[in-house]
Design an enzyme around this catalytic site. Structure first.
Site, PDB file in Angstrom:
ATOM      1  CB  ALA A   1     -13.490  58.305   2.870  1.00 45.30           C
TER       2      ALA A   1
ATOM      3  CG  ASP B   1      -9.595  58.370  -1.969  1.00 46.14           C
ATOM      4  OD1 ASP B   1      -8.486  57.818  -2.165  1.00 46.14           O
ATOM      5  OD2 ASP B   1     -10.675  57.907  -2.371  1.00 46.14           O
TER       6      ASP B   1
ATOM      7  CB  SER C   1      -2.539  54.608  -9.887  1.00 42.16           C
ATOM      8  OG  SER C   1      -1.265  55.059  -9.672  1.00 42.16           O
ATOM      9  CG  LEU C   2      -7.443  54.083 -13.051  1.00 40.46           C
ATOM     10  CD1 LEU C   2      -8.752  53.419 -12.647  1.00 40.46           C
ATOM     11  CD2 LEU C   2      -7.514  54.534 -14.505  1.00 40.46           C
TER      12      LEU C   2
ATOM     13  CD  GLU D   1     -14.165  47.903 -18.010  1.00 39.37           C
ATOM     14  OE1 GLU D   1     -13.253  48.052 -17.184  1.00 39.37           O
ATOM     15  OE2 GLU D   1     -14.054  47.206 -19.027  1.00 39.37           O
TER      16      GLU D   1
ATOM     17  CE  LYS E   1     -10.583  53.206  -8.620  1.00 40.17           C
ATOM     18  NZ  LYS E   1     -10.311  52.285  -7.515  1.00 40.17           N
TER      19      LYS E   1
ATOM     20  NE  ARG F   1      -0.937  49.478  -8.430  1.00 42.55           N
ATOM     21  CZ  ARG F   1      -1.687  50.557  -8.278  1.00 42.55           C
ATOM     22  NH1 ARG F   1      -2.260  51.103  -9.328  1.00 42.55           N
ATOM     23  NH2 ARG F   1      -1.867  51.086  -7.102  1.00 42.55           N
TER      24      ARG F   1
HETATM   25  S1  IVH Z   1      -8.366  50.567 -16.088  1.00 42.21           S
HETATM   26  C1  IVH Z   1      -4.502  52.429 -15.090  1.00 42.21           C
HETATM   27  N1  IVH Z   1     -10.581  49.640 -15.185  1.00 42.21           N
HETATM   28  O1  IVH Z   1      -8.271  50.682  -9.887  1.00 42.21           O
HETATM   29  C2  IVH Z   1      -4.777  51.818 -16.381  1.00 42.21           C
HETATM   30  N2  IVH Z   1      -8.801  49.918 -13.646  1.00 42.21           N
HETATM   31  O2  IVH Z   1      -7.314  53.052  -8.226  1.00 42.21           O
HETATM   32  C3  IVH Z   1      -5.936  51.025 -16.621  1.00 42.21           C
HETATM   33  N3  IVH Z   1      -9.350  49.213 -11.365  1.00 42.21           N
HETATM   34  O3  IVH Z   1      -5.222  49.600  -9.480  1.00 42.21           O
HETATM   35  C4  IVH Z   1      -6.772  50.678 -15.491  1.00 42.21           C
HETATM   36  N4  IVH Z   1     -11.420  48.577 -11.763  1.00 42.21           N
HETATM   37  O4  IVH Z   1      -6.234  48.368 -11.327  1.00 42.21           O
HETATM   38  C5  IVH Z   1      -9.331  49.997 -14.863  1.00 42.21           C
HETATM   39  N5  IVH Z   1     -12.624  48.796 -14.556  1.00 42.21           N
HETATM   40  C6  IVH Z   1     -11.395  49.143 -14.242  1.00 42.21           C
HETATM   41  C7  IVH Z   1     -10.881  49.033 -12.929  1.00 42.21           C
HETATM   42  C8  IVH Z   1      -9.569  49.431 -12.667  1.00 42.21           C
HETATM   43  C9  IVH Z   1     -10.484  48.698 -10.844  1.00 42.21           C
HETATM   44  C10 IVH Z   1      -8.154  49.460 -10.546  1.00 42.21           C
HETATM   45  C11 IVH Z   1      -6.839  49.575 -11.218  1.00 42.21           C
HETATM   46  C12 IVH Z   1      -6.018  50.410 -10.267  1.00 42.21           C
HETATM   47  C13 IVH Z   1      -7.013  51.036  -9.396  1.00 42.21           C
HETATM   48  C14 IVH Z   1      -6.821  52.521  -9.394  1.00 42.21           C
END
Ligand code: IVH
Length: 392
Positions: free
Chosen positions: A41, A44, A89-90, A119, A121, A142
């Site tokens: 937290a 972020d 990353s996301l 999904e 996370k 990664r």
């Molecule tokens: S999709 C980035 N799906 O969260 C392109 N990522 O904070 C596709 N992560 O390191 C990623 N659960 O590896 C995807 N259901 C999920 C995920 C997920 C965890 C991870 C991801 C990345 C991190 C980002």
């Protein structure tokens, strides 16, 4: 441009510099050393503050800012391995309004044909696993997003990860690179920590660190002794073999080949579906045996993903919608002793004020006095404040 650059107040410039340095330090502690020094937290919050400053003063943005790069690097001791496609990353948010904006942006590209796969996370260690002619060829962390650490020997010890793709699942591609998360179940985490403590070794702070620490071992026998799981959620590259047009169909194909995917996957068409799925997963979160820290919404259609594209750090077709933080780090200012009505003495921690899930916390009752003495906690230490239900 020069005029705008000059318009950034010196105070803001200094703040941005400070934020970048702190974020880089925390990135190293988290990704390289597996020993984070602040809560997610707090991390972020620092990132969001930097993003907001850079959005307000674009002249502050530099290519080396942590907002423009994928965090992490290759630790020494492992061979570096180039990923078949960048591991980005996301983009992440805790704000429902940002979810609506994400949906609106994709809708401008695809109209009403927008659909989402939803999904959990997963809070573990992100890895790439490559299969050649259906056989596990290598696996890497990664790292910096372009290169990761070669952890093939370690990942091969994970039960549940097939060393060969099942041919009954359909024609196996010449090359398949999948991305997933290595996890440790809470139950396995608890018994590992008990085992470490009995052996006089330091326990792990949480299942994520335990999973990451177990994979990033120089001796694969140590990894083999740890109960790890893996779940796959993305295809990084595929060469010869599949013609699926949606992530949903591709997920079914991965399962048919024997690759584990999330049993909690959902689907939706609108921002409201994403918000509802988020609320549902937040409710069941504590009952799951794996730790999750939010949900991920992704465009289902693969052609839409191509059209939406990516920035240098994240795809525009996916969004992490995180849960409200339950923990934050702060410093222990002092310890006071409270005398109860019946004369019972209770130690109370006085903390530097910190926000946890919308409330500012300044004091916390220290029920576990003995635990404190054992851990040698002292005034001035960094402490993590956590919410459990409504209790802090
Ligand atoms: S999709 C980035 N799906 O969260 C392109 N990522 O904070 C596709 N992560 O390191 C990623 N659960 O590896 C995807 N259901 C999920 C995920 C997920 C965890 C991870 C991801 C990345 C991190 C980002």
């Amino acid at each position: 441009m020069t005029a705008r650059a000059a318009a950034v107040p010196a105070r803001v410039r200094a703040r941005a510099r400070g934020l970048r340095a702190r974020i880089r330090r925390h990135d190293r502690a988290y990704y390289v050393l597996d020993r984070p020094t602040v809560s997610d937290a707090t991390y972020d919050r620092l990132r969001r503050e930097l993003e907001a400053l850079e959005a307000r003063y674009p002249a502050l943005v530099t290519p080396r800012s942590p907002t423009q790069q994928v965090a992490g690097e290759v630790a020494t001791g492992f061979r570096a391995r180039r990923h078949l496609a960048p591991m980005l990353s996301l983009a992440s948010t805790t704000d429902p309004e940002a979810v609506r904006q994400f949906d609106a942006r994709l809708r401008r590209l695809a109209g009403d044909a927008v659909a989402y796969v939803l999904e959990p996370k997963f809070d573990g260690l992100s890895i790439e696993v490559v299969y050649r002619q259906g056989r596990l060829a290598f696996a890497s962390t990664r790292g910096d997003g372009e290169h990761g650490e070669d952890v093939t020997a370690n990942v091969q010890t994970i039960r549940g990860l097939p060393s060969r793709l099942r041919e009954s699942g359909g024609r196996v591609p010449r090359l398949l690179a999948v991305r997933g998360e290595v996890l440790m179940r809470r139950t396995a985490f608890a018994s590992l920590n008990a085992r470490l403590e009995r052996a006089g070794q330091p326990p792990f702070a949480n299942p994520r660190n335990a999973a990451a620490g177990s994979v990033r071992q120089l001796d694969p026998r140590v990894t083999a002794s740890r109960a790890l799981d893996v779940v796959f959620y993305d295809v990084l590259a595929v060469d010869g073999g599949t013609a699926e047009g949606t992530a949903r169909a591709l997920g079914a194909r991965l399962r048919a080949w024997g690759l584990p995917t999330s049993p909690d996957r959902g689907h939706g068409r609108h921002a409201d579906d994403i918000l509802r799925y988020h609320a549902r997963m937040a409710r069941v979160r504590d009952r799951l045996d794996v730790e999750i820290d939010g949900i991920v919404a992704k465009a289902d259609r693969l052609d839409l993903r191509t059209r939406a594209g990516s920035t240098s750090s994240h795809p525009r077709w996916a969004l992490a919608f995180k849960f409200e933080p339950r923990g934050a780090t702060t410093r222990l200012a002092r310890v006071e002793v409270q005398v109860g009505r019946t004369g019972v003495l209770t130690p109370v921690a006085v903390l530097r004020p910190v926000e946890v899930g919308g409330v500012v916390v300044t004091r916390a009752t220290l029920h576990n006095w003995r635990e404190l003495a054992r851990k040698n906690i002292r005034v001035g230490d960094l402490v993590e404040v956590r919410r459990a239900g409504d209790v802090i």
